[in-house]
Write a protein that holds these residues in place. Structure first.
Motif, PDB file in Angstrom:
ATOM      1  N   MET A  29      -3.965 -12.029  17.622  1.00  0.00           N
ATOM      2  CA  MET A  29      -4.486 -12.961  16.615  1.00  0.00           C
ATOM      3  C   MET A  29      -4.010 -12.537  15.225  1.00  0.00           C
ATOM      4  N   GLN A  30      -3.478 -13.499  14.458  1.00  0.00           N
ATOM      5  CA  GLN A  30      -2.926 -13.181  13.146  1.00  0.00           C
ATOM      6  C   GLN A  30      -4.031 -12.847  12.152  1.00  0.00           C
ATOM      7  N   GLU A  31      -3.804 -11.789  11.393  1.00  0.00           N
ATOM      8  CA  GLU A  31      -4.784 -11.362  10.394  1.00  0.00           C
ATOM      9  C   GLU A  31      -4.854 -12.377   9.255  1.00  0.00           C
ATOM     10  N   ILE A  32      -6.077 -12.697   8.837  1.00  0.00           N
ATOM     11  CA  ILE A  32      -6.274 -13.608   7.707  1.00  0.00           C
ATOM     12  C   ILE A  32      -6.434 -12.771   6.447  1.00  0.00           C
ATOM     13  N   LYS A  33      -5.536 -12.962   5.497  1.00  0.00           N
ATOM     14  CA  LYS A  33      -5.567 -12.160   4.281  1.00  0.00           C
ATOM     15  C   LYS A  33      -6.400 -12.833   3.204  1.00  0.00           C
ATOM     16  N   THR A  34      -7.059 -12.016   2.410  1.00  0.00           N
ATOM     17  CA  THR A  34      -7.773 -12.518   1.238  1.00  0.00           C
ATOM     18  C   THR A  34      -7.098 -11.919   0.009  1.00  0.00           C
ATOM     19  N   PHE A  35      -6.986 -12.710  -1.064  1.00  0.00           N
ATOM     20  CA  PHE A  35      -6.249 -12.272  -2.239  1.00  0.00           C
ATOM     21  C   PHE A  35      -7.115 -12.335  -3.498  1.00  0.00           C
ATOM     22  N   ALA A  70      21.856  -9.529   1.567  1.00  0.00           N
ATOM     23  CA  ALA A  70      22.105  -8.626   0.443  1.00  0.00           C
ATOM     24  C   ALA A  70      20.839  -8.276  -0.336  1.00  0.00           C
ATOM     25  N   VAL A  71      19.818  -9.098  -0.226  1.00  0.00           N
ATOM     26  CA  VAL A  71      18.600  -8.899  -1.027  1.00  0.00           C
ATOM     27  C   VAL A  71      17.539  -8.184  -0.195  1.00  0.00           C
ATOM     28  N   LYS A  72      17.088  -7.025  -0.672  1.00  0.00           N
ATOM     29  CA  LYS A  72      16.070  -6.248   0.014  1.00  0.00           C
ATOM     30  C   LYS A  72      14.694  -6.512  -0.614  1.00  0.00           C
ATOM     31  N   MET A  73      13.656  -6.169   0.140  1.00  0.00           N
ATOM     32  CA  MET A  73      12.306  -6.300  -0.397  1.00  0.00           C
ATOM     33  C   MET A  73      12.143  -5.429  -1.645  1.00  0.00           C
ATOM     34  N   ASP A  74      12.796  -4.270  -1.660  1.00  0.00           N
ATOM     35  CA  ASP A  74      12.773  -3.404  -2.843  1.00  0.00           C
ATOM     36  C   ASP A  74      13.313  -4.129  -4.071  1.00  0.00           C
ATOM     37  N   ASP A  75      14.394  -4.910  -3.863  1.00  0.00           N
ATOM     38  CA  ASP A  75      15.008  -5.649  -4.974  1.00  0.00           C
ATOM     39  C   ASP A  75      14.048  -6.692  -5.539  1.00  0.00           C
ATOM     40  N   ARG A  80       4.494  -1.771  -2.386  1.00  0.00           N
ATOM     41  CA  ARG A  80       3.215  -1.865  -1.679  1.00  0.00           C
ATOM     42  C   ARG A  80       2.509  -3.173  -2.016  1.00  0.00           C
ATOM     43  N   THR A  81       2.510  -3.544  -3.286  1.00  0.00           N
ATOM     44  CA  THR A  81       1.880  -4.807  -3.699  1.00  0.00           C
ATOM     45  C   THR A  81       2.571  -5.988  -3.036  1.00  0.00           C
ATOM     46  N   LEU A  82       3.905  -5.931  -2.995  1.00  0.00           N
ATOM     47  CA  LEU A  82       4.664  -7.004  -2.357  1.00  0.00           C
ATOM     48  C   LEU A  82       4.292  -7.144  -0.881  1.00  0.00           C
ATOM     49  N   TYR A  83       4.228  -6.012  -0.181  1.00  0.00           N
ATOM     50  CA  TYR A  83       3.916  -6.052   1.247  1.00  0.00           C
ATOM     51  C   TYR A  83       2.458  -6.434   1.522  1.00  0.00           C
ATOM     52  N   GLU A  84       1.586  -6.262   0.541  1.00  0.00           N
ATOM     53  CA  GLU A  84       0.198  -6.707   0.705  1.00  0.00           C
ATOM     54  C   GLU A  84       0.106  -8.232   0.694  1.00  0.00           C
ATOM     55  N   ILE A  85       1.127  -8.881   0.121  1.00  0.00           N
ATOM     56  CA  ILE A  85       1.131 -10.345   0.038  1.00  0.00           C
ATOM     57  C   ILE A  85       2.007 -10.952   1.135  1.00  0.00           C
ATOM     58  N   ASP A 118       4.272  -9.729   4.506  1.00  0.00           N
ATOM     59  CA  ASP A 118       4.516  -8.592   5.398  1.00  0.00           C
ATOM     60  C   ASP A 118       5.988  -8.257   5.580  1.00  0.00           C
ATOM     61  N   THR A 119       6.836  -9.292   5.610  1.00  0.00           N
ATOM     62  CA  THR A 119       8.257  -9.097   5.906  1.00  0.00           C
ATOM     63  C   THR A 119       9.116 -10.027   5.061  1.00  0.00           C
ATOM     64  N   LYS A 120      10.410  -9.745   5.023  1.00  0.00           N
ATOM     65  CA  LYS A 120      11.338 -10.634   4.331  1.00  0.00           C
ATOM     66  C   LYS A 120      11.385 -11.986   5.031  1.00  0.00           C
ATOM     67  N   GLU A 121      11.267 -11.982   6.351  1.00  0.00           N
ATOM     68  CA  GLU A 121      11.257 -13.235   7.105  1.00  0.00           C
ATOM     69  C   GLU A 121      10.111 -14.130   6.653  1.00  0.00           C
ATOM     70  N   GLN A 122       8.943 -13.525   6.405  1.00  0.00           N
ATOM     71  CA  GLN A 122       7.800 -14.320   5.956  1.00  0.00           C
ATOM     72  C   GLN A 122       8.037 -14.897   4.563  1.00  0.00           C
ATOM     73  N   VAL A 123       8.677 -14.112   3.694  1.00  0.00           N
ATOM     74  CA  VAL A 123       9.006 -14.606   2.350  1.00  0.00           C
ATOM     75  C   VAL A 123       9.928 -15.827   2.453  1.00  0.00           C
ATOM     76  N   ILE A 124      10.966 -15.727   3.282  1.00  0.00           N
ATOM     77  CA  ILE A 124      11.902 -16.836   3.457  1.00  0.00           C
ATOM     78  C   ILE A 124      11.187 -18.054   4.031  1.00  0.00           C
ATOM     79  N   PHE A 125      10.371 -17.820   5.061  1.00  0.00           N
ATOM     80  CA  PHE A 125       9.645 -18.903   5.717  1.00  0.00           C
ATOM     81  C   PHE A 125       8.762 -19.656   4.727  1.00  0.00           C
TER      82      PHE A 125
END
Length: 210
Positions: free
Chosen positions: A1-7, A33-38, A48-53, A55-62
């Protein structure tokens, strides 16, 4: 089950800023060419803040693609519902919008999206939705007198679907601009099932804008 995040309010405000920054970088530099660090460094936030929002680069693209398609759909819908606009005005509007959007787009962008299963599945669903919308669009063109009524538009749909597959498989976007591809492939095909009224309007637009 996918975790539900609160912000927090701060993290909520960051979500769109992350997508704006990341999608611009992906488009201009390519996804690989673009990393999560970038992305984190560009925003002046910790990884860490980025990954709290996200989880992955795939999710950012999606999430970035979903937001882009939602916003584009709203713009197209608003344009189409304006009674002053006919079906060929929509073609011209979409053409001009896409020219503007792909101006700085790295050709590898779309090819690299295929590395992510979630994105590939989403884009397949989006292509099917576009085909369904295109069928309604073609019927509207017939009703407005711009497209010939004797044409079998189920076959036309297959032609455009095959054309889309061909463009992806041959990577023509790496050799030619979108403007060149549209004019020499899409425009020629579209013009073929226009009535004389449709041909006149399309030819006038391209004569004035080439």
């Amino acid at each position: 089950m996918q975790e539900i995040k609160t912000f927090t309010d701060y993290k909520l405000s960051l979500k769109d800023r992350i997508l704006d920054t990341a999608m611009k970088a992906f488009a201009e530099q390519g996804v690989k060419a673009v990393k999560m660090d970038d992305i984190a460094a560009s925003l002046g936030i910790s990884k860490r803040t980025l990954y709290e929002i996200y989880d992955t680069k795939e999710q950012v693209i999606f999430e970035g693609l979903r937001r882009y398609h939602r916003m584009k759909s709203e713009r197209v819908m608003a344009f189409a519902q304006d009674s002053n606009h006919d079906v060929l005005d929509m073609v011209i509007f979409l053409y001009q919008t896409h020219i503007k959007e792909t101006g700085n787009l790295k050709p590898a962008f779309y090819d690299e999206l295929g590395r992510y299963p979630l994105i590939e599945d989403y884009l397949k669903q989006q292509r099917q939705k576009n085909l369904n919308d295109f069928k309604d669009f073609l019927q509207r063109g017939v009703d407005e007198g711009f497209f010939r009524e004797e044409i079998d538009y189920d076959i036309v749909l297959h032609i455009f679907e095959a054309l889309s597959d061909y463009l992806r498989s041959t990577r023509l976007i790496e050799k030619y601009t979108f403007e060149q591809i549209f004019f020499n492939m899409v425009f020629v095909t579209l013009r073929g099932f226009c009535t004389s009224m449709g041909i006149e309007k399309l030819d006038r637009f391209f004569a004035e804008n080439r």
